[in-house]
Design a protein around this motif. Sequence first.
Motif, PDB file in Angstrom:
ATOM      1  N   GLN A 117     -37.727 -45.683 -15.595  1.00 21.82           N
ATOM      2  CA  GLN A 117     -39.000 -45.404 -13.764  1.00 21.82           C
ATOM      3  C   GLN A 117     -37.686 -47.035 -12.808  1.00 21.82           C
ATOM      4  O   GLN A 117     -37.988 -48.112 -13.695  1.00 21.82           O
ATOM      5  N   LEU A 158     -34.105 -44.897  -6.962  1.00 20.07           N
ATOM      6  CA  LEU A 158     -36.230 -44.783  -7.390  1.00 20.07           C
ATOM      7  C   LEU A 158     -35.667 -43.827  -8.141  1.00 20.07           C
ATOM      8  O   LEU A 158     -35.766 -43.703  -9.041  1.00 20.07           O
ATOM      9  N   ILE A 195     -34.401 -34.958  -9.052  1.00 20.29           N
ATOM     10  CA  ILE A 195     -35.440 -34.617  -8.375  1.00 20.29           C
ATOM     11  C   ILE A 195     -35.565 -34.731  -7.174  1.00 20.29           C
ATOM     12  O   ILE A 195     -36.405 -34.705  -6.224  1.00 20.29           O
ATOM     13  N   LYS A 228     -37.188 -32.720  -4.970  1.00 19.76           N
ATOM     14  CA  LYS A 228     -38.354 -32.884  -3.750  1.00 19.76           C
ATOM     15  C   LYS A 228     -38.232 -33.155  -1.972  1.00 19.76           C
ATOM     16  O   LYS A 228     -39.097 -32.923  -1.026  1.00 19.76           O
ATOM     17  N   ALA A 262     -40.724 -41.111  -5.664  1.00 16.63           N
ATOM     18  CA  ALA A 262     -41.334 -42.305  -6.773  1.00 16.63           C
ATOM     19  C   ALA A 262     -42.687 -42.079  -7.511  1.00 16.63           C
ATOM     20  O   ALA A 262     -42.611 -41.904  -8.408  1.00 16.63           O
ATOM     21  N   ALA A 268     -42.950 -38.119  -7.937  1.00 17.71           N
ATOM     22  CA  ALA A 268     -42.280 -37.284  -8.755  1.00 17.71           C
ATOM     23  C   ALA A 268     -41.704 -38.225  -9.954  1.00 17.71           C
ATOM     24  O   ALA A 268     -42.003 -37.385 -11.283  1.00 17.71           O
ATOM     25  N   VAL A 269     -41.204 -39.202  -9.699  1.00 15.21           N
ATOM     26  CA  VAL A 269     -40.828 -39.529 -11.472  1.00 15.21           C
ATOM     27  C   VAL A 269     -42.183 -40.096 -12.132  1.00 15.21           C
ATOM     28  O   VAL A 269     -42.149 -40.294 -13.413  1.00 15.21           O
ATOM     29  N   GLU A 270     -42.939 -40.731 -11.587  1.00 11.83           N
ATOM     30  CA  GLU A 270     -43.938 -41.667 -12.092  1.00 11.83           C
ATOM     31  C   GLU A 270     -44.897 -40.470 -13.011  1.00 11.83           C
ATOM     32  O   GLU A 270     -45.245 -40.733 -13.616  1.00 11.83           O
ATOM     33  N   ASN A 314     -44.131 -36.771 -13.582  1.00 17.50           N
ATOM     34  CA  ASN A 314     -43.105 -36.514 -14.282  1.00 17.50           C
ATOM     35  C   ASN A 314     -43.705 -35.035 -13.835  1.00 17.50           C
ATOM     36  O   ASN A 314     -43.497 -34.139 -14.406  1.00 17.50           O
TER      37      ASN A 314
END
Lengths: 699, 278
Positions: free
Chosen positions: A77, A96, A597, A600, B50, B52-54, B56
Amino acid sequence: MNITRRNILKLIGGSAVGFFLTPLPYKVLDDSSIWTQNWSLTPPLPQGPVSIKYSNCTLCAAGCGVKAKCVNGIPCQLIGIPRHPIDNGALCARGLAGHHLVNHPLRVALPQKFLHKSPDSAMEPISFQTAVNEIASQIQKSNGAIAVFDQQPGRITSEIYFEFLNQLSNGIYATHPSREDATLSTLHEMIDKNNAKLGYDFENTQLIVSFGAPLLDDWGIPGRMRKIFGKRKESGLKLIQIESCQSRTALQSDVWLPIKPDTEYFAALAIANVLIKENLVLLAALRQITDFEKLKHAALQFTPAQYSEITGIDFSIIRQTANKLAQSKSAIVLSGPNPGAGPFNNETEKAIASLNILIGSIGTDGGIVIRDLQKENKNHIARNWNAIQDHSIEVLFIDSVDSGYALPWNLIERKLQPQHTIISLSPYLNEIAAHADYILPSPAPYESLVEVPAHVTSNVNSFSVAVPLFAKPETVIEPENLFKLITQSVGMQLEIPTTEEAVKQKAEKIFSTKRGSVFSYSDGTTKPVSEFLSADDLCKKLFEGAAWSDKPNNSHHPFRFTLNIAAPKNVPKTTNSLVLIPQGWKVAVSSSSISPILSKLFQESELRENAGTISINPETATRYRLRSNDTALLETEEGKMNVRVKLNTSIQPGVILASVGPALNETNFSDATYNDVLSLCTISDHGTWRITQAKVSKI
Amino acid sequence: MHNLRSWNVENNTSKGLENLIMETISEKKSQYGMMIDLDRCNGCGACAVACAVENNVPPAYQQTNTRTGITWMRVFEIPNDEQFPQSDSVFVPMFCQQCENETPCVTVCPQNAVEIDPLTGIVGQIPQRCLGCRYCMAACPYHARYFNWRDPKWTDGMKLQLNPDVAPRMRGVVEKCNFCHGRLHTARQKAAANGSEKIDPNDYVPACVESCPNKAIIFGDLEDGSSEISQAIKSKNTFRFLSRLGTEPKVYFNSGRAWVREMAEQALTRTKKEEIYG
């Protein structure tokens, strides 16, 4: 007892009704959620000690501070550093998820050689030494030019490229025309003594007039811009956005002037026209300009009515804008193209930059200030890519660092000889690397030590270090090591310092000046450089995670400017054909430069558009019998491709906004779904591809 | 919630056990909520990434689209229906609105896979109980629930970069925003380790709030009158989406633009006409 058929039917019917009165069906329903579970197909979570590491993001030149939460030493993260003096603790959406880039599906794991020249041709692994020998042989027998294309000059690696090419008789160190600092570099060329590094003093300005610069869409240092605009109610800052599309910045501006596409040059001249005619030009500024008459001639060539017709803006509004510029206590006029659409041409840039001189904003607080006065930098000798003679380059190295802005392959190709060799140093198989002969992968972001100098738009000097967060794979090579091997193979002598040595030298230099202060990432404290015990102490702090920032320069250097503005020759003709404008988002102009990712924002929502999508006004759609989500054929003189249509009322009728973005996840270059709209754009002699005449029809 | 705290045995010796009094105390209840300043949001998408990363949330497959994607936090661009150049639009981050009253997803779930935490007011999803019937998705007026049509997929390297505090969900279950429940647990553990029952507000900040570069999202306890969010929601420009349904969502929005506030009472789904003509 006589068992009749009726008894059997009653039993069956009663059992059926009774079954639903028992808990059994509900239990079956309940348990089916357990029986159908497939948790084994979900990946196990990483386990191990949790730690925090600090570094800097290198996805773009902003170099924002990063705090990484790591499990087993592997970042899981990223977040910004609160109260960071340069980026205000903000990370953009791409930053991020920047830690995913080391595991990107398009990553090139080994050095590769393309078997034949085509973006979808097969590749075969090759050893570094074999590749270096073959490249060295090409260099030795080359008759044409040998060039390095560096999109982010000013780094330590850039110095190495320059030194290497300097030893060759036919070496060209080339860079692309600036984008975010377009106005600053144009002013730099206008100044008599070009030893000054300029920057924008946004923090103290009252008015910004922006010609298309996406100031509120991750332009420059995103966190800095957001802090400045976040406080605009208190500071009184106003933004006038002059742009043909209603971009995110236009949406949040105080005034949006929706001009006709590609008429920014005339809009700038129209403002100059008002400033000159109404005696709003500062007398001091007039004395600084050596060729004011040329500007006056250019600006007064058209009447207000003509300017209104050309730009599509009522002249009274242009007049108001010019008056606001002249009356504002401090103001900045700047340009900046959309990351997909390429730069403005030179004449437009000069017209926009000269407005700053007319209103006297150079060297004043809240205007364009001197960041640094220094000796002539060797990197200033970097040649503009567009100034290189066509078909002259035989061997081309393309540096791995991406500017974050779109780069059409056609722009590269036109400078190459028919028989050429391209060596890409990119860690990813991206749109440009796919055309190379060799891919010798560099480390991905966060895999190597990278220095982070001040951003080109910054008003103060700064320095920090992006320390690696991942171990570098053995199958990648740093550019400095690659060039060390090549120079040895060619038989040249070149002293190549490591980045670590160069950082130490920089720390010594900062320590010797005793200027500025160092912000520590771990505890958020700030310590003046004068309080450090030694240069080693300062260097150690930078490696642990810290940013050095200087005080504002505050020097008022007397300049003289030669604007060299040519009068417009032709008035743009109004045509009925559609105009294609590529549109992108900084860094996210390619699949390889962002984490998967980010789907999204692109694929899984309608916030941003994937490649292969066009947006048009419903009025335009009706004219061409198109509806939302139709597949249409987009045609230009350069070619054609299938696109998905999206309707948007905020787009000017007659304009096609074509997305320059990532393809759908898991798409390869050889897939039919991959479309590159940049290949349809007409590239002008100036190396710009802002607008192209296009046709669209329903399939 | 009433917890057994201690046995009050005062004077019980003379009056016997019948006078034994069980004293209970009321544990302080929180109502976590959010407020988003739509005039500050510029649709950068940092919150969605953020999140989606947090949590999973896996990246899209090639076939994934806007209907089958999983975006706990999805940012919509809503136009004002005016034509160029009078057009205007607003970016609306949309996620589980944490309905307090007659929570639709709770009432329709046949599996009790959706529960409201009485201590925090957070509507939680329990994927282990979920049958995948998607009634909750149909019931949610905000379209803030997402179904796992496929097994989650990351590259091998990315699997080592998952957040160790949040379990990935399997194919066939529904998931949604839970105000970063993993962070709430971490904050509680930290508070307990420090000998406190109350968590420090600075220790519990959802990923979207932490990452928003425009500081457009405020998060906090609505029950705490001194919290920033309690003060912020008193603004006359504050509103909630589809408040006419009476579900009392705990996510508030703020905008100085009247058309944006009026738009909040319209459904977010597009009509057939809008699908075709934009």
